[in-house]
Design a protein around this motif. Structure first.
Motif, PDB file in Angstrom:
ATOM      1  N   MET A 268      -5.974  16.614  -6.828  1.00 23.66           N
ATOM      2  CA  MET A 268      -7.019  17.322  -6.646  1.00 23.66           C
ATOM      3  C   MET A 268      -6.707  19.123  -6.760  1.00 23.66           C
ATOM      4  O   MET A 268      -7.160  19.818  -7.002  1.00 23.66           O
ATOM      5  N   HIS A 269      -5.133  18.976  -6.559  1.00 27.28           N
ATOM      6  CA  HIS A 269      -4.520  20.425  -6.800  1.00 27.28           C
ATOM      7  C   HIS A 269      -3.306  20.407  -7.517  1.00 27.28           C
ATOM      8  O   HIS A 269      -2.158  20.387  -7.189  1.00 27.28           O
ATOM      9  N   PRO A 270      -3.563  20.570  -8.888  1.00 28.60           N
ATOM     10  CA  PRO A 270      -2.586  20.466  -9.869  1.00 28.60           C
ATOM     11  C   PRO A 270      -1.649  21.638  -9.901  1.00 28.60           C
ATOM     12  O   PRO A 270      -0.586  21.498 -10.605  1.00 28.60           O
ATOM     13  N   ASP A 271      -1.879  22.729  -9.124  1.00 25.35           N
ATOM     14  CA  ASP A 271      -0.992  23.865  -8.947  1.00 25.35           C
ATOM     15  C   ASP A 271       0.097  23.890  -7.942  1.00 25.35           C
ATOM     16  O   ASP A 271       0.957  24.470  -7.899  1.00 25.35           O
ATOM     17  N   VAL A 272       0.152  22.408  -7.437  1.00 24.57           N
ATOM     18  CA  VAL A 272       1.335  22.218  -6.249  1.00 24.57           C
ATOM     19  C   VAL A 272       1.748  20.879  -6.795  1.00 24.57           C
ATOM     20  O   VAL A 272       1.462  20.023  -7.330  1.00 24.57           O
ATOM     21  N   GLN A 273       3.033  20.915  -6.399  1.00 26.48           N
ATOM     22  CA  GLN A 273       4.091  19.807  -6.642  1.00 26.48           C
ATOM     23  C   GLN A 273       4.154  18.640  -5.650  1.00 26.48           C
ATOM     24  O   GLN A 273       4.655  17.721  -5.833  1.00 26.48           O
ATOM     25  N   TYR A 274       3.683  19.066  -4.431  1.00 29.73           N
ATOM     26  CA  TYR A 274       4.091  18.051  -3.325  1.00 29.73           C
ATOM     27  C   TYR A 274       3.045  18.077  -2.407  1.00 29.73           C
ATOM     28  O   TYR A 274       1.933  18.640  -2.337  1.00 29.73           O
ATOM     29  N   ALA A 275       2.886  16.970  -1.629  1.00 31.90           N
ATOM     30  CA  ALA A 275       2.142  16.474  -0.397  1.00 31.90           C
ATOM     31  C   ALA A 275       2.657  16.345   0.705  1.00 31.90           C
ATOM     32  O   ALA A 275       3.693  15.592   0.577  1.00 31.90           O
ATOM     33  N   VAL A 276       2.207  16.556   1.756  1.00 23.75           N
ATOM     34  CA  VAL A 276       2.814  16.060   3.064  1.00 23.75           C
ATOM     35  C   VAL A 276       1.706  15.424   3.836  1.00 23.75           C
ATOM     36  O   VAL A 276       0.534  16.079   3.885  1.00 23.75           O
ATOM     37  N   THR A 277       1.537  14.158   4.238  1.00 23.47           N
ATOM     38  CA  THR A 277       0.712  13.430   5.080  1.00 23.47           C
ATOM     39  C   THR A 277       1.050  13.286   6.288  1.00 23.47           C
ATOM     40  O   THR A 277       2.191  13.144   6.709  1.00 23.47           O
ATOM     41  N   CYS A 278       0.129  13.864   7.204  1.00 22.00           N
ATOM     42  CA  CYS A 278       0.403  13.524   8.609  1.00 22.00           C
ATOM     43  C   CYS A 278      -0.639  12.783   9.229  1.00 22.00           C
ATOM     44  O   CYS A 278      -1.923  13.272   9.200  1.00 22.00           O
ATOM     45  N   ILE A 279      -0.356  11.818   9.833  1.00 21.49           N
ATOM     46  CA  ILE A 279      -1.221  10.851  10.584  1.00 21.49           C
ATOM     47  C   ILE A 279      -1.107  10.868  12.128  1.00 21.49           C
ATOM     48  O   ILE A 279      -0.013  11.004  12.673  1.00 21.49           O
ATOM     49  N   ALA A 280      -2.219  11.099  12.816  1.00 24.18           N
ATOM     50  CA  ALA A 280      -1.886  11.099  14.285  1.00 24.18           C
ATOM     51  C   ALA A 280      -3.275  10.763  14.754  1.00 24.18           C
ATOM     52  O   ALA A 280      -4.283  11.313  14.793  1.00 24.18           O
ATOM     53  N   GLY A 281      -3.270   9.455  15.079  1.00 21.79           N
ATOM     54  CA  GLY A 281      -4.405   8.654  15.706  1.00 21.79           C
ATOM     55  C   GLY A 281      -3.675   8.043  16.837  1.00 21.79           C
ATOM     56  O   GLY A 281      -3.466   8.612  17.883  1.00 21.79           O
ATOM     57  N   THR A 282      -3.830   6.799  16.804  1.00 21.78           N
ATOM     58  CA  THR A 282      -3.317   5.945  17.952  1.00 21.78           C
ATOM     59  C   THR A 282      -2.036   6.125  17.682  1.00 21.78           C
ATOM     60  O   THR A 282      -1.145   6.599  18.922  1.00 21.78           O
ATOM     61  N   GLY A 283      -1.367   6.420  16.659  1.00 17.02           N
ATOM     62  CA  GLY A 283       0.238   6.443  16.579  1.00 17.02           C
ATOM     63  C   GLY A 283       0.500   7.825  15.486  1.00 17.02           C
ATOM     64  O   GLY A 283      -0.434   8.598  15.560  1.00 17.02           O
ATOM     65  N   GLY A 284       1.880   7.901  15.170  1.00 15.64           N
ATOM     66  CA  GLY A 284       2.027   9.135  14.280  1.00 15.64           C
ATOM     67  C   GLY A 284       2.837   9.048  13.201  1.00 15.64           C
ATOM     68  O   GLY A 284       3.986   8.080  13.654  1.00 15.64           O
ATOM     69  N   ILE A 285       2.830   9.589  12.131  1.00 15.03           N
ATOM     70  CA  ILE A 285       3.982   9.450  10.921  1.00 15.03           C
ATOM     71  C   ILE A 285       3.689  10.655  10.202  1.00 15.03           C
ATOM     72  O   ILE A 285       2.463  10.974   9.921  1.00 15.03           O
ATOM     73  N   VAL A 286       4.471  11.238   9.601  1.00 11.24           N
ATOM     74  CA  VAL A 286       4.660  12.118   8.499  1.00 11.24           C
ATOM     75  C   VAL A 286       5.497  11.815   7.302  1.00 11.24           C
ATOM     76  O   VAL A 286       6.603  11.135   7.324  1.00 11.24           O
ATOM     77  N   VAL A 287       5.089  11.699   6.158  1.00  9.13           N
ATOM     78  CA  VAL A 287       5.502  11.496   4.951  1.00  9.13           C
ATOM     79  C   VAL A 287       5.217  12.484   3.676  1.00  9.13           C
ATOM     80  O   VAL A 287       4.410  12.954   3.628  1.00  9.13           O
ATOM     81  N   SER A 288       6.366  12.848   2.943  1.00  6.97           N
ATOM     82  CA  SER A 288       6.346  13.477   1.962  1.00  6.97           C
ATOM     83  C   SER A 288       6.428  12.993   0.621  1.00  6.97           C
ATOM     84  O   SER A 288       6.968  11.953   0.445  1.00  6.97           O
ATOM     85  N   PHE A 289       5.419  13.650  -0.244  1.00  4.41           N
ATOM     86  CA  PHE A 289       5.581  12.904  -1.721  1.00  4.41           C
ATOM     87  C   PHE A 289       5.688  14.209  -2.758  1.00  4.41           C
ATOM     88  O   PHE A 289       5.363  15.195  -2.446  1.00  4.41           O
ATOM     89  N   ALA A 290       6.195  13.737  -3.936  1.00  2.00           N
ATOM     90  CA  ALA A 290       6.176  14.667  -5.109  1.00  2.00           C
ATOM     91  C   ALA A 290       5.405  14.095  -6.172  1.00  2.00           C
ATOM     92  O   ALA A 290       5.303  12.877  -6.272  1.00  2.00           O
ATOM     93  N   ARG A 291       4.933  15.071  -6.845  1.00  2.00           N
ATOM     94  CA  ARG A 291       4.112  14.542  -8.285  1.00  2.00           C
ATOM     95  C   ARG A 291       5.077  13.839  -9.108  1.00  2.00           C
ATOM     96  O   ARG A 291       6.188  14.319  -9.287  1.00  2.00           O
TER      97      ARG A 291
END
Length: 370
Positions: free
Chosen positions: A127-150
């Motif tokens: 949805m955001h073509p002007d950025v090259q990366y995404a960082v996902t952050c899950i915090a529910g019962t557990g937690g994890i963070v992951v980074s992605f590149a286009r």
């Protein structure tokens, strides 16, 4: 039948969403917890079968009152995408794939995507073509963070990951961490009081957290929490009707991890509704720990480091669904010099994933026909 299935498999619940080729949702259902590392293969597949069978009730003609049996004699799905907590290796994916193929009739390969649940949250990068990366952050019962590149052809490639080790080793920022930190800080405060005397009444807010937690477990002494938390897990299948001792407390029938993670709503209520300073400090601790994990991914100039100002951060999970908790994380990141260009909260990852899956196959068919 050209249906597209996405299943978000979390530590608290399973969410299955089915849409058609146009991306219109045709069916959805919820199921029980589906962390693969905790359940094992057979129990995991049973949970998926129940959720998907229920989601299919509104996808068949005529609509079915009963769950649609799986496996189906006729192919139902053009493609399926599974984001699964507890899937952290290729070995786990290789173990799951044949069982999911057998259940759904979707062949292994590009039509069947099996990955960690954090991958579902990266969809806002499209949805955001002007950025090259995404960082996902899950915090529910557990937690994890992951980074992605286009990636090429509009796809995404995983860059790095931190956490997601499960409650025994980690789950920073998630429900278990909040519950454990609450017990630790309550006990620490009590230890200090044994030397210095009771703390003075709070200058502002209400001190509601300790009474809430003691009431939750039906106890009156803070140090009884040690017995509550360390009591061994119940035997599998145990329930109140099976209890031979009618005095057995209800928490004895709850696994230890859940005894702690289920305290998170009490901490949030005391912090954000009552202004309890102890609860606020607990959430500052857990949110800053999670933020420090995100910062590990934000190392531009390294092999797979990401720049926050060229990225969208995508939150998902019940805890970061609370804006005030998200803001604690973002404030800590800002203090350390990391400000994301965009901030998104994905409150229905399975729906976003199902629509994205349908659109990706539509784009592929359009490209091949041209």
């Amino acid at each position: 039948m050209s249906l597209y299935l996405c299943v978000d498999c979390g530590g608290s619940k399973t969410s299955a969403v089915i849409c058609d080729a146009a991306g219109e949702i045709k069916g959805r259902a919820l199921g029980g917890p589906s962390n693969f590392a905790y359940l094992g293969l057979d129990n995991f597949i049973q949970t998926i079968q129940n959720a998907v069978s229920n989601a299919l009730k509104t996808c068949v003609t005529p609509h079915s009152i009963e769950p649609v049996p799986l496996p189906s004699p006729e192919p139902l799905f053009a493609a399926a995408w599974f984001g699964i907590s507890g899937v952290d290796s290729q070995a786990a994916i290789d173990k799951l794939t044949p069982a999911l193929t057998a259940l759904l009739g979707v062949p292994a390969g590009p039509q069947l995507i099996v990955c960690n649940d954090a991958h579902l949250l990266a969809a806002p990068l499209q949805m955001h073509p002007d950025v090259q990366y995404a960082v996902t952050c899950i915090a529910g019962t557990g937690g994890i963070v992951v980074s992605f590149a286009r990636g090429e052809s509009g796809g995404m490639k995983e860059m790095g990951r931190v956490g997601g080790w499960g409650w025994i080793l980690g789950d920073e920022g998630g429900g278990f961490h909040v519950g454990r930190e609450a017990i630790r800080q309550i006990l620490t405060q009590s230890d200090i009081s044994s030397v210095e005397g009771p703390p003075p009444p709070p200058a502002e807010g209400k001190a509601t957290l300790i009474p809430r937690i003691l009431e939750r477990f039906g106890i009156t002494d803070v140090y009884e929490l040690l017995t509550v938390i360390h009591l061994p897990d119940p035997h599998p299948g145990a329930n109140l009707t099976d209890a031979t001792d009618i005095t057995l407390p209800s928490y004895a029938l709850v696994p230890r991890e859940k005894r702690l993670s289920q305290l998170a709503p009490l901490v949030f209520a005391s912090a954000f509704e009552d202004g309890d300073t102890l609860a606020i400090n607990i959430l500052r601790t857990t949110s800053s720990t999670l933020a420090e994990q995100i910062i590990i991914l934000l190392r531009p100039g390294t092999l797979r480091g990401v720049k926050a100002d060229d990225a969208v951060i995508c939150f998902g999970g019940s805890l970061v669904g609370v804006e005030k908790y998200r803001n604690l994380i973002l404030s800590h990141l800002k203090e350390k010099g990391h400000v994301f260009k965009y901030v998104e909260f994905v409150d229905d990852a399975a729906a976003v994933g199902a629509k994205g899956l349908a659109m990706s196959f539509k784009d592929r068919s359009g490209a091949s026909s041209s």
